[in-house]
Structure formats: C-alpha cells, structure tokens
Write an enzyme that holds these catalytic residues in place. Structure first.
Site, PDB file in Angstrom:
ATOM      1  N   TYR A 143       0.857  -1.184   0.000  1.00 14.90           N
ATOM      2  CA  TYR A 143       0.000   0.000   0.000  1.00 14.90           C
ATOM      3  C   TYR A 143       0.897   1.240   0.000  1.00 14.90           C
ATOM      4  CZ  TYR A 143      -3.349   3.562   1.486  1.00 14.90           C
ATOM      5  OH  TYR A 143      -4.117   4.694   1.562  1.00 14.90           O
ATOM      6  N   GLU A 230      -3.547   7.513  -4.042  1.00 14.84           N
ATOM      7  CA  GLU A 230      -3.625   6.288  -3.252  1.00 14.84           C
ATOM      8  C   GLU A 230      -3.443   5.100  -4.190  1.00 14.84           C
ATOM      9  OE1 GLU A 230      -6.454   4.468   0.227  1.00 14.84           O
ATOM     10  OE2 GLU A 230      -7.439   5.127  -1.620  1.00 14.84           O
TER      11      GLU A 230
END
Length: 418
Positions: A143, A230
């Site tokens: 991530y 993101e």
C-alpha cells in the site's frame, strides 16, 4: 442545564453539519482509473497495460490488442468497492477476470448499466466506460499513498508492506505496520527518503527501480496539484518491477486555472445533476435527505439554518449557498434546483444583506416563484441592507409568501408548514 431531549436535538443538528462538512471536503476533482493510469504513466509510473472502452466494438478491439489468454474487465465509476458491487440488472461484480472469448459477453452485462457499491449510494453510478487490462502475475502487494497533511502543512506518505486490502482495517488491527513519512513541501521527496521507503516496504529486488517509482509517484502528486494519490495495491511482479496496479487520484479544485487539461476530464455523469447544474451558476449546492429546502447566503449561515431547522423538528433537504453577491438570475436558478427535488415540501430562504442587498434577493425570489410555478410553502427571512425595500417587494408581489422576523421564527414556520 440542557434536557436530554435538547441534547438529542443538538446531536442531530451537529450530525447534519458534519455530513455537509464531510461532503464539502470530498468535492475535489476525481478521475477514473484509466485516466489516472494515463496521467501517472506520463511521469514514468509503471501501470498495467489497459485500454478504455465505451462500446462493445471497442471491447472486441481491445481484447485483440491485449496480451495473454485472460483480461480484467473493470467498471469505471467514481466510487470504491466495485468488485463487490451489484448492477441494477442483477449482474454481480464490477470487476471480472475472464477469458478473452468471454470478454464481450461480460462487458455487455456491465456497459451502460448502473453499478451499486458500498460507496456509490443506493442509486449507484452509471458505467459508461470499461477498462480492459492485461492480467498481471503479481508476487507481492503493498500500500502506498501521498496526501496533504493539515497538521504538518505538507505532503504525508502513508505506506505499508501489506496491501490489496483495507488500509483502515490494517491500521486498526496492526498500527505498527503503517509507515508514515512527512515531506517538506518546498523540497519535495529526496532520493534518501525514497530509498528509505523502499527498504521499509520490504522490497529486496531492483531497489533502484523501486525508488524511481516512488519518486515518480511524488512527481505526479506535485506537478498535477493532487490532494491525494492512493495506490492499492502497489505491487511487485515476478521480475521485481514495482507497478501501480490500481490507483485513486484527487486534485485540488483551486488549481483548476493551471490544470485545465486535467479538469476537462471531469465526468458529470458521476455527480449529482443538481450539483452540476448549481456549479454552472456559481452556486454551492449539496443534496441531503430532508424535506425543507434551504437557500442562504454564506456557508456559516447555511450551517446555522440547517441546525435550527433540526432544532424545531424539521430536516433540511440541502445545503445551498448563493454567495455574498448573487444576482437575480442566480436566485432563479437556485429555486429551480430546489423545486426539482421531489422531497422538498417547503422552502426556507434566510438572507443576511451585507454585500448582498435584500431588495435584489426579494426581486429574484418573486421572479423565481413565478417562473417555477411554486406549489410548496415559501418562508422568507430577510435582514440587513435594504431590508424594508425587500420586504415590501415580497408583500406587493401578490404571491403567497410567508415572511419571518428572525431565524427562529422562520424555522418554526417552515416546520409547521409541512
């Protein structure tokens, strides 16, 4: 001391303000996945090879152009949770990995349909574009995100060696696995910081290439005036290459003047049509789920108006700020938007005339009421510059308009009219 009932009312009112504040904070430009991939690739970010398709004919051509025996068919909507979503036609899943032979049939069940996800709202979002991408063989998922941090007044990197899942859940269960790195807004990300992030992400192969990807993501963030990038997952393939397998990008609306090409990508079909119409006339509108339409000048006054409607047992249908210097035309358009909402059973206009003149607002109200053939109770409270002239215009209009002495009086009359 407040009674329990008063505290309950206050909590409901505060919840209304919170909902609006949250909606306002998310109104920055969003782009679709395929558009974000195209943008990132311009700055050297590795993205999956994919093709955007708006028709079944384009799907067939894309299938022929992509490598491998299988393709990933992704619905393009501006809402998360696509994979677990359900189409209104009953077809389940907004993302599918299928054989090339089945790609057209799968696309036919998705393209032009409405997809409902946990984040789309019950009405769902229309799927006007599909993104066909090559199926990748990924070794590991991570991530990685960059966002603006109010506390440090600069960019903040949030990352984890574990990705492909909810970062919120991971942060709650294993906060020690979350990497945070604040960056100097004037200096940007240094090579040393990029190298450090790569190591903390557990990447052991092709470290220089991975660091270049981290730096490329920051360059995208900086040069595109992003408020957030993101990437979930940021993945390693079998050869050790780092790829932004899926990414979400938001942009600062204040940068529209220097990011014209980016803002031309805005997709109105994914937005509330009332908000789109309001923006054309420089009106700030956010739809809510109540039944009293509100038209106010000034965000703070609008919040107070919604609060006091809640206080007297009503429920606001919207947040609508016409600004401090609205014209008669803007007032007319505001009324058209309010009356287009079938849930609206009464309208409360609350205007404080500072820069805004009450007589101008009153003329706009009268003109609007006549144009839209108003069929719901209209309660108007005016105060400030030219208030006497404004009230006289309302009284002499021949229309059924209820005037109020102050905000309490206006809210009580609006709630009582339902």
């Amino acid at each position: 001391m407040f009674s329990a009932a008063s505290r309950s009312i206050a909590r409901r009112a505060s919840a209304t303000v919170s909902r609006v504040a949250t909606r306002e904070s998310k109104r920055n430009l969003n782009v679709h996945e395929y558009q974000g991939a195209e943008l990132m690739s311009k700055y050297g970010v590795n993205v999956p090879h994919g093709i955007a398709c708006k028709s079944l004919e384009e799907v067939e051509r894309a299938v022929d152009a992509l490598r491998g025996d299988e393709v990933v068919v992704k619905s393009q909507i501006l809402a998360g949770g696509r994979g677990l979503g359900t189409f209104v036609n009953g077809f389940k899943g907004g993302v599918h990995i299928v054989s090339k032979a089945d790609a057209r049939d799968t696309a036919a069940k998705m393209l032009g349909q409405t997809l409902v996800t946990k984040q789309s709202g019950p009405g769902g979002k229309p799927v006007n574009t599909l993104y066909l991408a090559e199926k990748m063989s990924l070794k590991r998922e991570m991530y990685f995100a960059i966002m603006l941090d109010r506390a440090s007044a600069g960019p903040l990197v949030i990352a984890s060696a574990e990705g492909g899942t909810s970062i919120e859940d991971l942060a709650a269960s294993h906060p020690e696995k979350i990497i945070k790195m604040r960056l100097d807004v004037n200096r940007g990300m240094s090579q040393q910081q990029a190298d450090e992030l790569v190591k903390r992400l557990g990447i052991t192969k092709n470290l220089d290439g991975a660091a270049k990807q981290v730096l490329a993501l920051y360059e995208t963030f900086e040069k595109s005036d992003c408020t957030m990038i993101e990437v979930n997952p940021l993945a390693e393939d079998q050869d050790g290459n780092v790829i932004a397998a899926d990414a979400k990008l938001n942009f600062d609306d204040n940068a529209e003047y220097r990011q014209k090409e980016l803002f031309a990508l805005r997709d109105p079909s994914q937005e509330d049509p009332r908000e789109v119409q309001a923006s054309k006339f420089d009106l700030n509108y956010i739809g809510l789920d109540g039944n009293i339409g509100c038209m106010v000048n000034g965000a703070g006054l609008a919040m107070a108006t919604m609060d006091i409607i809640q206080l007297y047992g009503g429920s606001p249908a919207n947040f609508l700020d016409v600004g401090g210097n609205a014209s008669e035309e803007q007032v007319v358009e505001a009324f058209k938007i309010l009356t287009a909402d079938a849930k609206v059973k009464a309208i409360l206009v609350n205007i404080f005339g500072g820069i805004m003149k009450c007589d101008v607002i009153a003329s706009g109200i009268v003109a609007a009421a006549k144009q839209v053939d108003l069929r719901v109770p209209l309660i108007v409270r005016l105060e400030g510059t030219n208030v006497e002239a404004g009230n006289e215009i309302l009284k002499s209009s021949g229309l059924k308009i209820t005037t109020a002495e102050d905000l309490d009086d206006a809210a009580q009359k609006a709630c009582a009219s339902l």
